[in-house]
Design an enzyme around this catalytic site. Structure first.
Site, PDB file in Angstrom:
ATOM      1  N   TYR A   1       0.838  -1.243  -0.068  1.00 46.23           N
ATOM      2  CA  TYR A   1       0.087  -0.063  -0.078  1.00 46.23           C
ATOM      3  C   TYR A   1       0.778   1.201  -0.175  1.00 46.23           C
ATOM      4  O   TYR A   1       1.739   1.443   0.941  1.00 46.23           O
ATOM      5  CB  TYR A   1      -0.912   0.013   1.170  1.00 46.23           C
TER       6      TYR A   1
ATOM      7  N   GLY B   1      -5.999   5.247   0.036  1.00 45.39           N
ATOM      8  CA  GLY B   1      -7.331   5.279   0.776  1.00 45.39           C
ATOM      9  C   GLY B   1      -8.120   4.311  -0.162  1.00 45.39           C
ATOM     10  O   GLY B   1      -7.587   3.333  -0.506  1.00 45.39           O
TER      11      GLY B   1
END
Length: 515
Positions: free
Chosen positions: A51, A58
């Site tokens: 990530y 998000g």
């Protein structure tokens, strides 16, 4: 010089950097760990989906980012989130934010290149503070907007405050020979994804709250002194049977302040005499009003609240609040929510409620001094002039009352005011930076209220002409403050006097021990 990355950064260390402008130092051993952590991330992320390194952010995290755009992704994150609004943060608060972010990165779990921490340290030491706005962060995924403005400056863009003026970052960097940050892997996300704005501001709040508690004890002592109150309500014997550390600490503070006062009365000497029992009505009040008699019970919980806030904020200051956490020791990258600011948010709400109560106590003591029908000792509004023609401290009381009323309204908690956003990815947030900023406002207001009380007390001492009977500590305060705010009889504007007294209280440590 204060070293970061080797030891726990204490409240005192933090205060020395932010308030006393001590330089920060990054020891080689600590920088080596940061470098090892960065190299691990480089190797680990080469063929894995992680990530914020090769994904969007998000709710956009399901989209993979191509190899060619990985560095641009970090720049985009910083620039897109530099969206703050409202008033600029005071440079002192920005410096606090920078110290908090640097100390977190120096734990060596952020996966950043050494260029980031070295640049942050350089800006701190040269008092270059980014222009960061009050409004923006919701306190989960960290203080994204406030920290994005920090990131914007680190990459050489945006504006900074330097030598008390706003300048384009590029101009100041060129003047000081500072090279902007170049992104290596995930520096954009590492800069903005943390609790450092709320933590830095919160640490400043704790420092100032400690001062307020000390001044509240001092002014409560002086208030009891000028009205010749009895000594048993702050005695060791009365307070020790209530098993709260804060109450007993405050009682000890009052005893220390008033230990050589000639005005505080001993109940045994004045009321426990045989000739008193024959009266049906006692002119001398047997027990003082609560604002005088219950100081230890009111300020005690405030003391305990400040101690707890310091514990939580120092823990947060020395924590890793990134996502993901880059763990070179366990050779893994862990995804979670260490950016979530609930710990700070809750403590800030508790602290602002406590400081509001402190300001309420001050206002009630002030009202007692102002109201001749209550104290039966002073002229109305401590007016040393002609009653009816002059007004004394009457106008100042309005300011104190309205300011306390504002504190009461501001004490609504932010911690339970979560609003989902970010396409509901951030479905429960802390509002931690808002909580810290509102607490900052409450603290600022409280200094104003205590300043008005102190100004009134100085007038009371002069009315009684009791300087020779004051305790050593209260006489010292009286003498020092009269040099700032002279005795007055004729009416004159007081707003500048109020600001001068307030400035003194804000920067002066009343030497209260929180051990």
């Amino acid at each position: 010089m204060i070293s970061l990355g080797q030891h726990v950064l204490s409240l005192t260390d933090f205060s020395d950097i932010v308030f006393k402008r001590k330089s920060v130092d990054l020891p080689e051993s600590a920088l080596d760990k940061v470098a090892i952590n960065f190299k691990f991330l480089q190797q680990f992320s080469s063929n894995k989906l992680i990530y914020g390194i090769n994904t969007g952010f998000g709710p956009m995290a399901q989209y993979k980012v191509s190899e060619d755009n990985l560095l641009q992704l970090q720049y985009n994150l910083i620039r897109s989130h530099s969206s703050g609004n409202g008033a600029l943060l005071n440079p002192l608060l920005v410096k606090a934010l920078m110290v908090a972010r640097l100390n977190s990165m120096m734990q060596a779990y952020s996966g950043v290149h050494n260029d980031v921490v070295e640049l942050l340290a350089k800006l701190i030491n040269q008092n270059v503070t980014p222009c960061i706005y009050e409004h923006g962060g919701v306190g989960a995924s960290g203080d994204l907007v406030q920290l994005a403005h920090l990131g914007l400056v680190l990459i050489g863009e945006g504006e900074v405050i330097y030598e008390d003026a706003i300048h384009p970052t590029s101009d100041v960097f060129n003047k000081l020979g500072i090279k902007p940050l170049a992104i290596h892997v995930r520096e954009g996300l590492a800069i903005i994804n943390g609790t450092s704005a709320m933590t830095g501001i919160g640490m400043v709040n704790v420092i100032q709250a400690q001062k307020l508690l000390g001044w509240a004890a001092m002014l409560s002592a002086l208030t009891n002194e000028v009205v010749e109150a009895y000594d048993d309500h702050f005695s060791h014997e009365l307070n020790i049977v209530k098993h709260h550390k804060g109450q007993n600490k405050v009682a000890a503070m009052l005893r220390d302040i008033l230990k050589d006062s000639q005005m505080i009365r001993n109940r045994s000497e004045h009321l426990y005499q045989a000739d008193n029992i024959g009266h049906d009505v006692f002119e001398d009040k047997v027990q003082e009003y609560y604002s005088l008699r219950c100081v230890t019970q009111v300020l005690g919980p405030i003391y305990d609240t400040i101690v707890q806030a310091e514990n939580v904020l120092v823990n947060e200051l020395n924590s890793v609040n990134d996502n993901p956490v880059i763990d070179h020791i366990n050779q893994n990258v862990f995804h979670g929510g260490n950016f979530h600011g609930d710990y700070v948010s809750l403590e800030m709400d508790k602290l602002k409620i406590a400081i509001t109560k402190l300001s309420m106590l001050s206002e009630r003591q002030l009202n007692y001094l102002m109201n001749d029908k209550l104290n039966k000792k002073f002229p109305p509004f401590l007016n040393l002039g002609i009653l009816g023609l002059n007004f004394g401290m009457q106008g100042m009381q309005f300011t104190a009352t309205s300011t306390v009323a504002e504190n009461q309204t501001l004490s609504f908690p932010m911690y339970v005011h979560s609003i989902p956003n970010n396409n509901d990815n951030q479905d429960i947030v802390s509002m931690g930076c808002n909580a810290a900023l509102l607490t900052r406002k409450v603290i600022d207001n409280a200094f104003a209220v205590l300043s008005i009380q102190l100004m009134t007390l100085l007038q009371a001492v002069d009315y009684l002409n009791c300087q020779s009977k004051l305790s050593t500590q209260t006489l010292s305060l009286y003498t020092e403050m009269r040099a700032i705010f002279p005795k007055f009889i004729e009416d004159q504007p007081k707003y500048k006097d109020l600001e001068n007294v307030k400035n003194f209280l804000e920067v002066t440590d009343p030497s209260v021990s929180f051990n």
